[in-house]
Every structure is written in C-alpha cells, then in structure tokens.
Write a protein that holds these residues in place. Structure first.
Motif, mmCIF file in Angstrom:
data_model
loop_
_atom_site.group_PDB
_atom_site.id
_atom_site.type_symbol
_atom_site.label_atom_id
_atom_site.label_comp_id
_atom_site.label_asym_id
_atom_site.label_seq_id
_atom_site.Cartn_x
_atom_site.Cartn_y
_atom_site.Cartn_z
ATOM 1 N N UNK A 50 4.472 13.859 5.404
ATOM 2 C CA UNK A 50 4.638 14.361 6.762
ATOM 3 C C UNK A 50 3.300 14.771 7.368
ATOM 4 N N UNK A 51 2.451 15.437 6.565
ATOM 5 C CA UNK A 51 1.229 16.026 7.112
ATOM 6 C C UNK A 51 0.105 14.991 7.178
ATOM 7 N N UNK A 52 -0.083 14.258 6.042
ATOM 8 C CA UNK A 52 -1.235 13.366 5.965
ATOM 9 C C UNK A 52 -0.844 11.894 5.993
ATOM 10 N N UNK A 53 0.443 11.609 6.053
ATOM 11 C CA UNK A 53 0.863 10.212 5.963
ATOM 12 C C UNK A 53 0.640 9.637 4.587
ATOM 13 N N UNK A 54 0.784 10.457 3.569
ATOM 14 C CA UNK A 54 0.605 9.978 2.195
ATOM 15 C C UNK A 54 -0.702 10.450 1.611
ATOM 16 N N UNK A 55 -1.248 9.679 0.696
ATOM 17 C CA UNK A 55 -2.531 10.015 0.085
ATOM 18 C C UNK A 55 -3.501 8.881 0.350
ATOM 19 N N UNK A 56 -4.607 9.196 0.955
ATOM 20 C CA UNK A 56 -5.647 8.191 1.205
ATOM 21 C C UNK A 56 -5.147 7.001 1.997
ATOM 22 N N UNK A 57 -4.172 7.229 2.861
ATOM 23 C CA UNK A 57 -3.681 6.141 3.688
ATOM 24 C C UNK A 57 -2.507 5.378 3.098
ATOM 25 N N UNK A 58 -2.173 5.660 1.851
ATOM 26 C CA UNK A 58 -1.022 4.992 1.238
ATOM 27 C C UNK A 58 0.146 5.962 1.205
ATOM 28 N N UNK A 59 1.297 5.491 1.690
ATOM 29 C CA UNK A 59 2.457 6.366 1.752
ATOM 30 C C UNK A 59 3.064 6.538 0.363
ATOM 31 N N UNK A 60 3.572 7.742 0.123
ATOM 32 C CA UNK A 60 4.223 7.993 -1.163
ATOM 33 C C UNK A 60 5.690 7.600 -1.071
ATOM 34 N N UNK A 61 6.127 6.774 -2.003
ATOM 35 C CA UNK A 61 7.543 6.434 -2.073
ATOM 36 C C UNK A 61 8.091 7.111 -3.324
ATOM 37 N N UNK A 62 8.893 8.129 -3.122
ATOM 38 C CA UNK A 62 9.404 8.896 -4.251
ATOM 39 C C UNK A 62 10.880 8.584 -4.434
ATOM 40 N N UNK A 63 11.272 8.294 -5.666
ATOM 41 C CA UNK A 63 12.683 8.019 -5.915
ATOM 42 C C UNK A 63 13.179 8.930 -7.022
ATOM 43 N N UNK A 64 14.295 9.587 -6.749
ATOM 44 C CA UNK A 64 14.869 10.439 -7.791
ATOM 45 C C UNK A 64 15.826 9.633 -8.640
ATOM 46 N N UNK A 65 15.832 9.925 -9.935
ATOM 47 C CA UNK A 65 16.823 9.321 -10.820
ATOM 48 C C UNK A 65 17.418 10.450 -11.646
ATOM 49 N N UNK A 66 18.728 10.548 -11.603
ATOM 50 C CA UNK A 66 19.400 11.703 -12.206
ATOM 51 C C UNK A 66 19.616 11.480 -13.710
ATOM 52 N N UNK A 67 19.175 12.432 -14.523
ATOM 53 C CA UNK A 67 19.327 12.283 -15.971
ATOM 54 C C UNK A 67 20.291 13.280 -16.581
ATOM 55 N N UNK A 68 20.553 14.399 -15.905
ATOM 56 C CA UNK A 68 21.380 15.424 -16.527
ATOM 57 C C UNK A 68 20.750 15.979 -17.801
ATOM 58 N N UNK A 69 19.420 15.912 -17.928
ATOM 59 C CA UNK A 69 18.657 16.372 -19.104
ATOM 60 C C UNK A 69 19.062 15.594 -20.350
ATOM 61 N N UNK A 70 19.579 14.383 -20.140
ATOM 62 C CA UNK A 70 20.048 13.574 -21.260
ATOM 63 C C UNK A 70 19.013 12.480 -21.511
ATOM 64 N N UNK A 71 18.541 12.403 -22.758
ATOM 65 C CA UNK A 71 17.447 11.481 -23.069
ATOM 66 C C UNK A 71 17.860 10.025 -22.862
ATOM 67 N N UNK A 72 19.116 9.698 -23.191
ATOM 68 C CA UNK A 72 19.570 8.305 -23.008
ATOM 69 C C UNK A 72 19.505 7.911 -21.540
ATOM 70 N N UNK A 73 19.998 8.826 -20.687
ATOM 71 C CA UNK A 73 19.967 8.506 -19.261
ATOM 72 C C UNK A 73 18.536 8.467 -18.758
ATOM 73 N N UNK A 74 17.671 9.271 -19.371
ATOM 74 C CA UNK A 74 16.267 9.251 -18.995
ATOM 75 C C UNK A 74 15.652 7.887 -19.247
ATOM 76 N N UNK A 75 15.987 7.298 -20.401
ATOM 77 C CA UNK A 75 15.469 5.969 -20.717
ATOM 78 C C UNK A 75 16.018 4.940 -19.738
ATOM 79 N N UNK A 122 0.804 -1.213 0.000
ATOM 80 C CA UNK A 122 0.000 0.000 0.000
ATOM 81 C C UNK A 122 0.840 1.268 0.000
ATOM 82 N N UNK A 123 1.862 1.252 -0.807
ATOM 83 C CA UNK A 123 2.606 2.481 -0.995
ATOM 84 C C UNK A 123 2.428 2.894 -2.455
ATOM 85 N N UNK A 124 2.597 4.156 -2.706
ATOM 86 C CA UNK A 124 2.458 4.671 -4.061
ATOM 87 C C UNK A 124 3.848 5.058 -4.526
ATOM 88 N N UNK A 125 4.354 4.338 -5.528
ATOM 89 C CA UNK A 125 5.727 4.550 -5.960
ATOM 90 C C UNK A 125 5.750 5.538 -7.125
#
Lengths: 360, 435
Positions: B62-87, B28-31
């Motif tokens: 922090x405020x609501x514990x996520x959305x509708x009871x499901x915690x948000x799991x956010x992951x950053x992935x670095x692309x450097x604005x480069x389309x290849x790295x984005x893929x 029940x997490x939102x990735x």
C-alpha cells in the motif's frame, strides 16, 4: 447399452472363477491401467506435477493400502479396530530401524519386512479379540493406539536418538535412482507405491475369495456357528489382525519414506485412526473397491474443495473450515442415503447401467 | 443419471480451468507463501502470527507499491499446525516461484529443512525450528535469526544466574511434548552437570494441553526453584493458571518467547502478575513502522487485513511484523546485489545470508530500539541473538532487563556437533564453505 453381459458365455471353470468375468470390466481395468501410466507422465491437468503427485496421488494410493488392510479386519472379519494409525507407525519405525541396521539391503525389501513387524505387533494386540467383541474390542485397540503412540515419543532408540524426536528419512536408491529422502524422483516413487498397491490388492482379493477369507466372513457373520462347523476362532481372528496389520505396516512405511520424508508421532495419532476408519466406512465395509473409493474420497475431496475455493479467491482459513464442515456433512449424507458406502452406490449404478437406456 | 454425470464432469472441468488460470501471474512480483494456522488447537497464537506478517507485507504494497518496484504477492495456506498439511502447502506453492518459506511451526520446519537444498528455496524459521540450523556451513538454506532455541535457553539460564545463581538450584522445565518443546532438552541435559543445577522435566502432550493438573501436582511435590516453559497455544494460559493455583511464585516462572504473549496472559489477567517471559522484539504501537501499518492497513478500507485494531502491537503480532521485516530486508539485499527487482529463490538465499539490520537501518525503517541489530553471515545463520526479559504487570508487559547474551562459547560447539550429527547418515548433503 454399453454395460451388458448378454452373449458372454463362460465355457470353463477357470472363466467362471476369474476376478473380472465381464468383458466391460476388463476393458475398464485396462483403461485404469492406461490412466495410471498417463498420470505418471502428465500428472493431473491444471495442477502442478509435483503437487498433484505428492499431495494427491501418492498419499491416496498409500491410504488405499491402509484402507484395504483395515477393511480386511473391520469389513471382512468384523473386528473393529481404532489402532490403525499406531500400526502404521509400527511399520514406519520398523522400516527406519531396519534401514539403519541394514542400509545396503534394498529399501523395498525393508518395506515388506516392516509389514511383518507390524503384523506381529498387531497379532499381539489382537489377542483380546478372542474374548471380547464390539465396543469392548474398540477400547482394547484404543489401548494399543495409546501405548504405541507413547512408545514412539518416549523411546529415543526408535527414532535413532534424533534431537528433534522425529523420523528423518535417509536417501535410498533403486537402480541408482533415489526413491526416498528429499532428492527422490517423484515419478519413481509413484510407480513404487502403485506397484505395492497393485500387488497387495491382488493378494487381498485372492485371500478373500479363498478359504481364509471365507472363514473371516463366517466369524464376522456368526462366530458361534462358524466355530461349530470347524472354523477355529483363535487362528481366524489372529490371522485377520496379522494380515490387516501387515497392510497397515507397509502403508505406514511407504507413508513416511515415500511421501512425508520426515514424521513425528502426530502422523500416527488417534485422529488418523479415525480418518482411516472413515475411509473404510464411507467406501463400503467388506468391499475391495470400496477401499479405493473411500480413501480417494476422504483424501482428495477436501484438497480439491480448497483448490477450487482458492481459484474463486476465498481465503485459506475460510476454505479450511468449509472443507471440514463439508466432509462431515458428506459423511452424514452418504451414511443416511447409502449405509453400505460408495461401493454399494457403484454396484447400484452398474445394475442400472445394465438396463439403460430401457429401464423396463 | 447421465445428466448428473455430465454436469459433474462439466463442473470439474470448469474448476480445473480456473485453477490453471489462477496460476498465471504478473511479472516482477515477489511471491511469498505463508503457511498459517488460523484453525486448530493453536489458532489463537497462529492468528496473531499470520496477521502481523500479512499486515506488514500489505503495508509495503500500500505504502511503497512493494519492494524495490516489485509488488509482493502473498498467499496464505492453512495448515492447522499440522506437519502433513504443511508439506501439502509447500508442494502446492513451491512451483509458483516461492522466494522463501516461513513455516511458523517447528514440525513443518523439520520437514522442509531436507527439501530446501533440493528445491533451492530458503527456509527462514525465525526464532524456532532446528537449533543446529544456525550452523551456516552445514545448513546453507536454513536460517533461524535472531537466535536458536539453544541460544535462548542459555540466555534464560544466564538470567537465572544473575538472579541468585544456578548452582544447587532445581529448575523445572515444562514443555509441549512435540518436536518444538523437546528441542532445548539436549542443551539443558548437557548444561545441568556443568553449571551445577538439577533438571526436572514435565512433558505436556498435545491432548492434555488444557488438563495439566497432573504435571503441576508433580511440580508442587518436587518444589523446583525456577520453572521454565516451552509452551504454545492453549497450553500457556493453562500452565500459568495451574501455577497460580499451586501458588508457584510468578517471578520465578519464565516462559520462552512463544509462551509469554498477550494471548497467553490476558486470559489469566491480574493473578499472573510477575510472570516473566523472554523476548527479542518489543511490544507496543509507538514505533513509526507500526504506526504506518495502522495508517496504511488497519485504518485503510482498501487494504486487506483480518486484524482487530486492539491486537496491533501485541507480542506475537509485533514479532510477526519483524519476521516480515527480515524477509523484506533479505529481498532488498538481494535486489541491490543482483541489480533487479524480480529476484528468484536462490538470490533470496543470498539476500537472507547478507541481511544487515544495523541500528541505523532499524531507525530508518522506523523500528529504533525494537530489537537487537542483526547481521547475517555465511557461517552464522542465527546471529547469536540476545534476548531481554519482560514481565507481566496484570494488563501488559514491562521490559525488565537489558539484552542478555547467550553462552555462545558453550552453545556454538554443541550446535556444531548437532549439525554434524544431523548430516551423519546423509552422504549427499549439500554444504557450503565459508571463509
């Protein structure tokens, strides 16, 4: 102990000339072959199958073809080129145009044909090499890089007048299985790239062992002496440019059609040309094995570093910067410790293995 | 030798195990993966984008514990604005149950549009990407709320029309010479003869972003009546500085919504006074939601953030917050419709298509008057959003117009043509029918 050729006799000329004369090397190649199939089935353990294939294995195999091609030009024929990225672009755009005009022809044939288009363009830009060498030739190939980049961005016919200015790869099938486009089957794509890599490695190693390769090396080592004993510089240099560009063209077409699926000019820019040159230099100039090692090292090392960093919970930006620094430091260290690249390291370790565990 | 080798092998094995372990995730997490660029030539803008969205999701956790009871799991992935790295980022995150991709780059968006229907993960390119993606029938999986580049271009033309007319005028278009910057050119070329203005194009390559004297020399020679800019990263302040240098009137120079933010204007400062920019989200920290972010994230030592407090409320930051709001509203809609907290990507697509950000809802979440209301629909994935103009006063932006509507009657048919052209050579393309 394990790596010792004592007792392996060559009783015919054919045996003396074979590519892998030592039994252990044959076993090694056999293991690689099994690994190649195993990887297709399970991917890389610990990483997602699609990620392992599409972000690590397939690009590494494609860049190995590029590195082979560049190594032929730089390592064997001694002509330095900074236009590799652009020549790959020629292959990619040629393949797009070919498959647009002849959609029913098998895409694999188009991959090969686009290599030939790149070879023609490469020969044209190789003409200055007949008069100039070294740094001056670098500048001339840099001209090719800039001109081709300009053409890719400015001639709408090349990208089929797409509004985005990017190559959009259409879906093409092989035996009814889609192998290009978004719905492509990854395992099939892997085998196609592997097939091209294996075939082109075989061709390259035979070219280099034969008359043509020897004439390239003669031109590299001393062009005047080579000319005096009857090697024609015009033909030799241009053939090196042609073969090298052919390899780059095929790998460029594979890169866009099999791996990326859509590409803008930035996929063929000067930074990529440098990247390919690093692969060849790190791997080892004038070595086929080196091309494999260089491509794998330059491509996989930063990705693995990032994945490992991620698993330790470092943030993505920090890992990106660390991997940029690390790859730079590794290049410097390798070049100081072993200027002949990873291939030479491998050769040294083979020598040591022959004596191990009794070094005296 | 052997010792070294075995150590390496052991190290690698350990690394792989750890990667494998990190894959295991709570139920029940939102990735939500975030492709960001805090490095590379566009880092200044990319950092503001990344911070806004990250902080908003962190605030919800922090405020609501996520959305509708499901915690948000956010992951950053670095692309450097480069389309290849984005893929590469896309491939490495899609298997973890990614709900939606916010590529933050037109180049990466173009790559993902074709993959979205296959992997069944929606792409939300908020205010960028392929303009034709606004046609929901053709692009069920791609959204570009609140307006496509073409709608924005036509709104800007509407503004020029209201400021003394377009007929007989010369309009200079200076753009970053990549997919993003070239995107509005087909519309401009189509509209120039129709509306009777003359178009002059000034491309700026990525490598020459910070050396634009050649382009501006031409601008000085051609003397356009208006200049419109589609720039990004270091290109923006450079262009504005060059315009100041040739004494181009600043109130005739309009940046699109990616070319008129604090990171672009602060380096130029007082001399850029009068510079105009289009926008669809208001800057400032007076909104209750932004205050919530400051309270729960920026001033909260337990929250994770990389934002400097003085950057909160800047143009790009607030827009990225709004991007987060759209994602969150999509999730809420899907949760309500499917009646469960943990939704999947296909349900997320439904949610995005049925987003209803009415004025009342905006007020409820503390963003009253922040932006125009958005109501999603099956056929319209851009919502024909309106923009407003804001002007740089030397230290900050002032809103100078009300909402300016796009020329929907002209733009929509062109978008439809472009969408049809996009799938022309793709016989298996997955469409949807709307009623």
């Amino acid at each position: 102990m394990f790596y010792r050729e004592a007792g392996q006799y060559k009783t015919s000329y054919a045996k003396d000339l074979q590519a892998f004369p030592i039994k252990q090397d044959k076993i090694g190649m056999f293991i690689w072959g099994i690994l190649a199939v195993v990887v297709a089935v399970i991917g890389i353990p610990g990483l997602g199958y699609d990620f392992a294939m599409k972000a690590i294995i397939i690009p590494t195999l494609i860049f190995t073809i590029t590195a082979l091609g560049l190594n032929i030009l730089v390592g064997f024929a001694g002509q330095i080129s900074l236009g590799t990225g652009a020549f790959m672009g020629v292959g990619a755009y040629a393949c797009l145009k070919l498959t647009t005009f002849f959609p029913d022809v098998n895409i694999l044939i188009h991959f090969v044909l686009s290599g030939f288009v790149a070879a023609v363009i490469g020969m044209f830009f190789g003409l200055p090499s007949l008069r100039i060498k070294g740094f001056y030739l670098v500048v001339a190939t840099l001209g090719a890089q800039f001109f081709l980049e300009w053409a890719f961005g400015r001639i709408p016919w090349l990208y089929n007048f797409a509004d985005s200015g990017a190559i959009e790869v259409p879906t093409r099938t092989l035996f009814g299985v889609p192998i290009t486009g978004a719905s492509a089957d990854v395992t099939w794509q892997y085998f196609i790239v592997l097939f091209f890599l294996a075939g082109m490695t075989w061709i390259a190693s035979n070219l280099i062992r034969g008359r043509i390769g020897r004439s390239w090396m003669m031109i590299r080592d001393m062009d005047i002496a080579a000319e005096l004993i009857g090697v024609r510089p015009l033909w030799t240099k241009l053939s090196a440019f042609a073969v090298s560009s052919f390899y780059c063209g095929v790998s460029g077409a594979l890169m866009v059609f099999i791996w990326l699926g859509a590409a803008e000019v930035e996929s063929f820019d000067i930074n990529h040309s440098f990247l390919y040159l690093f692969m060849v230099i790190i791997g080892g100039l004038g070595s086929i094995t080196g091309s494999f090692m260089g491509a794998a090292f330059i491509w996989i090392f930063p990705i693995l570093l990032k994945e490992v960093g991620k698993s330790f919970g470092y943030n993505a930006t920090l890992m990106e910067n660390i991997s940029l620094v690390a790859i730079g430091v590794m290049i410097v260290i390798i070049l100081i410790k072993e200027p002949h690249g990873l291939a030479r390291l491998w050769q040294i370790s083979k020598q040591k293995l022959r004596l191990w565990p009794f070094p005296h | 030798m052997l010792k070294k080798l075995s150590l390496t092998v052991a190290g690698l094995a350990a690394a792989f195990t750890m990667i494998a372990e990190s894959k295991a995730q709570a139920e029940d997490s939102l990735y939500i993966p975030m492709t960001t660029y805090r490095t590379g030539p566009f880092a200044a803008n990319g950092t503001a984008n990344a911070n806004g969205m990250w902080d908003y999701f962190e605030m919800l956790n922090q405020r609501d514990g996520g959305i509708g009871g499901a915690k948000l799991v956010v992951e950053e992935c670095e692309t450097g604005y480069n389309a290849q790295k984005g893929v590469e980022c896309y491939e490495s995150t899609k298997g973890k149950g990614a709900l939606v991709y916010n590529p933050n780059s037109t180049g990466i968006t173009l790559q993902l549009i074709a993959k979205a229907p296959i992997d069944k993960i929606p792409v939300l390119s908020m205010g960028y990407g392929l303009s034709a993606a606004a046609i929901g029938e053709t692009f069920p999986w791609t959204f570009n709320y609140p307006a496509s580049y073409w709608s924005q271009t036509s709104s800007i033309l509407n503004y020029i029309e209201s400021q003394g007319g377009l007929k007989g005028k010369k309009i200079g278009f200076i753009y970053l010479d990549v997919g993003y910057g070239r995107e509005p050119i087909p519309l401009l070329e189509e509209l120039a003869p129709k509306l009777g203005f003359e178009l002059a194009l000034y491309p700026v390559g990525v490598k020459e972003m910070q050396a634009q004297s050649a382009q501006w020399l031409n601008v000085r020679k051609d003397r356009p009546d208006w200049m419109v800019m589609w720039g990004w990263g270091a290109m923006n302040p450079t262009a504005i500085k060059e315009a100041v240098k040739i004494r181009f009137p600043m109130d005739k120079f309009i940046g699109n919504w990616w070319s008129a933010s604090h990171v672009d204007l602060i380096p130029v400062g007082e001399s850029a006074k009068g510079y105009l920019g289009s926008n669809f989200t208001a800057p400032g920290t007076s909104y209750p939601m932004i205050q919530d972010i400051i309270k729960h994230v920026i001033d909260n030592p337990n929250a994770s953030t990389q934002t400097e407090k003085e950057n909160v409320g800047h143009v790009l930051y607030n827009r990225a917050v709004f991007n987060g709001v759209l994602v969150a509203e999509g999730i809420r809609a899907a949760q309500a419709h499917f009646g469960k907290p943990g939704i999947n990507a296909e349900e997320m697509r439904w949610g995005l298509e049925n987003v209803d950000l009415s004025d009342a809802r905006l007020k409820e979440i503390g963003l009253e008057g922040f932006t125009a209301p958005i109501k999603g629909s099956c056929a319209d994935h851009e919502n024909g959003g309106s923009i407003f103009m804001h002007q740089w006063n030397g230290t900050d932006f002032d809103k100078v117009t009300d909402l300016i509507p796009p020329m929907t009657d002209i733009v929509r048919p062109m978008l439809e043509t472009a969408a049809a052209k996009y799938i022309e050579d793709k016989p298996d393309w997955q469409k949807q029918t709307c009623n």
